[in-house]
Design a protein around this motif. Structure first.
Motif, PDB file in Angstrom:
ATOM      1  N   GLY A  34      -9.186 -12.730  -3.100  1.00  0.00           N
ATOM      2  CA  GLY A  34      -9.712 -12.630  -1.748  1.00  0.00           C
ATOM      3  C   GLY A  34      -8.656 -12.189  -0.769  1.00  0.00           C
ATOM      4  N   PRO A  35      -9.033 -12.004   0.477  1.00  0.00           N
ATOM      5  CA  PRO A  35      -8.124 -11.436   1.469  1.00  0.00           C
ATOM      6  C   PRO A  35      -6.982 -12.354   1.899  1.00  0.00           C
ATOM      7  CG  PRO A  35     -10.245 -11.952   2.460  1.00  0.00           C
ATOM      8  CD  PRO A  35     -10.379 -12.188   0.996  1.00  0.00           C
ATOM      9  N   ASP A  36      -7.075 -13.637   1.599  1.00  0.00           N
ATOM     10  CA  ASP A  36      -6.000 -14.556   1.981  1.00  0.00           C
ATOM     11  C   ASP A  36      -5.012 -14.712   0.841  1.00  0.00           C
ATOM     12  OD1 ASP A  36      -7.180 -15.111   4.483  1.00  0.00           O
ATOM     13  OD2 ASP A  36      -8.527 -16.559   3.530  1.00  0.00           O
ATOM     14  N   GLY A  37      -3.743 -14.708   1.197  1.00  0.00           N
ATOM     15  CA  GLY A  37      -2.712 -14.873   0.187  1.00  0.00           C
ATOM     16  C   GLY A  37      -1.477 -15.491   0.782  1.00  0.00           C
ATOM     17  N   ALA A  38      -0.566 -15.870  -0.086  1.00  0.00           N
ATOM     18  CA  ALA A  38       0.706 -16.434   0.337  1.00  0.00           C
ATOM     19  C   ALA A  38       1.744 -15.310   0.365  1.00  0.00           C
ATOM     20  CB  ALA A  38       1.129 -17.525  -0.630  1.00  0.00           C
ATOM     21  N   LEU A  39       2.822 -15.534   1.096  1.00  0.00           N
ATOM     22  CA  LEU A  39       3.854 -14.507   1.208  1.00  0.00           C
ATOM     23  C   LEU A  39       4.924 -14.675   0.140  1.00  0.00           C
ATOM     24  CD1 LEU A  39       4.391 -14.154   5.057  1.00  0.00           C
ATOM     25  CD2 LEU A  39       3.087 -12.674   3.534  1.00  0.00           C
ATOM     26  N   LEU A  40       5.182 -13.613  -0.594  1.00  0.00           N
ATOM     27  CA  LEU A  40       6.262 -13.548  -1.560  1.00  0.00           C
ATOM     28  C   LEU A  40       7.442 -12.889  -0.869  1.00  0.00           C
ATOM     29  CD1 LEU A  40       7.336 -13.827  -4.472  1.00  0.00           C
ATOM     30  CD2 LEU A  40       6.342 -11.602  -4.953  1.00  0.00           C
ATOM     31  N   LEU A  41       8.600 -13.518  -0.947  1.00  0.00           N
ATOM     32  CA  LEU A  41       9.818 -13.036  -0.279  1.00  0.00           C
ATOM     33  C   LEU A  41       9.622 -12.920   1.234  1.00  0.00           C
ATOM     34  CD1 LEU A  41      10.837 -10.250  -2.827  1.00  0.00           C
ATOM     35  CD2 LEU A  41      11.638 -12.619  -2.756  1.00  0.00           C
ATOM     36  N   GLY A  42       8.647 -13.652   1.765  1.00  0.00           N
ATOM     37  CA  GLY A  42       8.391 -13.660   3.197  1.00  0.00           C
ATOM     38  C   GLY A  42       7.751 -12.396   3.729  1.00  0.00           C
ATOM     39  N   ASN A  99     -10.829  -6.744   0.181  1.00  0.00           N
ATOM     40  CA  ASN A  99      -9.391  -6.913  -0.053  1.00  0.00           C
ATOM     41  C   ASN A  99      -9.158  -8.094  -0.995  1.00  0.00           C
ATOM     42  OD1 ASN A  99      -6.626  -6.749   0.074  1.00  0.00           O
ATOM     43  ND2 ASN A  99      -6.465  -7.511   2.161  1.00  0.00           N
ATOM     44  N   ILE A 100      -9.653  -7.987  -2.229  1.00  0.00           N
ATOM     45  CA  ILE A 100      -9.581  -9.100  -3.167  1.00  0.00           C
ATOM     46  C   ILE A 100      -8.175  -9.341  -3.702  1.00  0.00           C
ATOM     47  CG2 ILE A 100     -11.995  -8.915  -3.847  1.00  0.00           C
ATOM     48  CD1 ILE A 100     -11.026  -7.513  -6.425  1.00  0.00           C
ATOM     49  N   LEU A 101      -7.257  -8.385  -3.508  1.00  0.00           N
ATOM     50  CA  LEU A 101      -5.874  -8.542  -3.962  1.00  0.00           C
ATOM     51  C   LEU A 101      -4.955  -9.079  -2.864  1.00  0.00           C
ATOM     52  CD1 LEU A 101      -5.442  -5.254  -6.030  1.00  0.00           C
ATOM     53  CD2 LEU A 101      -5.815  -7.559  -6.899  1.00  0.00           C
ATOM     54  N   ALA A 102      -5.499  -9.398  -1.700  1.00  0.00           N
ATOM     55  CA  ALA A 102      -4.712  -9.906  -0.567  1.00  0.00           C
ATOM     56  C   ALA A 102      -3.588  -8.938  -0.203  1.00  0.00           C
ATOM     57  CB  ALA A 102      -4.166 -11.304  -0.858  1.00  0.00           C
ATOM     58  N   LEU A 103      -3.924  -7.679  -0.054  1.00  0.00           N
ATOM     59  CA  LEU A 103      -2.935  -6.651   0.277  1.00  0.00           C
ATOM     60  C   LEU A 103      -2.591  -6.691   1.759  1.00  0.00           C
ATOM     61  CD1 LEU A 103      -4.602  -3.739  -1.701  1.00  0.00           C
ATOM     62  CD2 LEU A 103      -2.599  -5.055  -2.397  1.00  0.00           C
ATOM     63  N   ASN A 104      -1.339  -6.376   2.072  1.00  0.00           N
ATOM     64  CA  ASN A 104      -0.919  -6.217   3.463  1.00  0.00           C
ATOM     65  C   ASN A 104      -0.108  -4.928   3.585  1.00  0.00           C
ATOM     66  OD1 ASN A 104       1.624  -6.868   2.457  1.00  0.00           O
ATOM     67  ND2 ASN A 104       1.845  -8.759   3.600  1.00  0.00           N
ATOM     68  N   THR A 105       0.345  -4.620   4.784  1.00  0.00           N
ATOM     69  CA  THR A 105       1.053  -3.357   5.024  1.00  0.00           C
ATOM     70  C   THR A 105       2.295  -3.211   4.151  1.00  0.00           C
ATOM     71  OG1 THR A 105       0.214  -3.324   7.279  1.00  0.00           O
ATOM     72  CG2 THR A 105       2.097  -1.912   6.814  1.00  0.00           C
ATOM     73  N   ALA A 106       3.044  -4.280   3.975  1.00  0.00           N
ATOM     74  CA  ALA A 106       4.238  -4.216   3.128  1.00  0.00           C
ATOM     75  C   ALA A 106       3.855  -3.842   1.690  1.00  0.00           C
ATOM     76  CB  ALA A 106       4.979  -5.550   3.153  1.00  0.00           C
ATOM     77  N   ASP A 107       2.742  -4.381   1.204  1.00  0.00           N
ATOM     78  CA  ASP A 107       2.261  -4.021  -0.133  1.00  0.00           C
ATOM     79  C   ASP A 107       1.944  -2.533  -0.221  1.00  0.00           C
ATOM     80  OD1 ASP A 107       2.222  -6.613  -1.416  1.00  0.00           O
ATOM     81  OD2 ASP A 107       0.466  -7.092  -0.203  1.00  0.00           O
ATOM     82  N   HIS A 108       1.269  -2.006   0.816  1.00  0.00           N
ATOM     83  CA  HIS A 108       0.898  -0.579   0.804  1.00  0.00           C
ATOM     84  C   HIS A 108       2.133   0.301   0.742  1.00  0.00           C
ATOM     85  CE1 HIS A 108      -2.847  -2.324   1.822  1.00  0.00           C
ATOM     86  NE2 HIS A 108      -2.682  -2.323   3.125  1.00  0.00           N
ATOM     87  N   ILE A 109       3.133  -0.043   1.528  1.00  0.00           N
ATOM     88  CA  ILE A 109       4.365   0.754   1.548  1.00  0.00           C
ATOM     89  C   ILE A 109       5.058   0.683   0.190  1.00  0.00           C
ATOM     90  CG2 ILE A 109       6.667   0.912   2.590  1.00  0.00           C
ATOM     91  CD1 ILE A 109       5.251   0.003   5.252  1.00  0.00           C
TER      92      ILE A 109
END
Length: 136
Positions: A34-42, A99-109
């Motif tokens: 789902g769209p919610d996730g925890a931050l890896l390496l902040g 957004n089932i993988l909880a992607l964010n902008t840092a992931d896209h880059i």
């Protein structure tokens, strides 16, 4: 004999993505998908489905890098193409239920950067070694 660039890139990227997948399992908590996730390496948002994808991709890259140049080249191109698509489409998934993988902008880059290296290596390098292998 020198190491193939495709094998080297596949092996390094495979090991890194396996490590990221394992580390992500420790921070994801109860976020399975789902769209919610925890931050890896902040910075990188992850959930368990995202981590499983990293583990599968890391294993495919690492195994292909250990197997041989042709295998590494094929997996580099395939994973690079998938990451290119995911990097582009991901921008449109943020903020939606898709957004089932909880992607964010840092992931896209990161996915786009990985795509550039994997596709660039897979499509441009090891041409001469393939030709030498065919004539040998």
């Amino acid at each position: 004999m020198t190491q193939s660039p495709n094998r080297l890139v596949a092996t390094i990227f495979g090991a890194v993505y396996l490590l990221v997948g394992v580390l992500g399992l420790f921070v994801a908590g109860g976020n399975v998908a789902g769209p919610d996730g925890a931050l890896l390496l902040g910075v990188f948002q992850v959930n368990h489905l995202h981590n499983i994808a990293h583990l599968a991709i890391g294993a495919a890259l690492l195994l292909s890098g250990l197997r041989g140049t042709a295998s590494a080249k094929a997996v580099n191109v395939t994973v690079g193409a998938v990451y290119l698509l995911l990097g582009i489409v991901g921008f449109f998934l943020v903020g939606t239920a898709l957004n089932i993988l909880a992607l964010n902008t840092a992931d896209h880059i990161l996915h786009l950067a990985s795509a550039i290296v994997l596709l660039g290596t897979g499509l441009a390098l090891d041409r001469s070694s393939a030709a030498r292998g065919a004539t040998a």
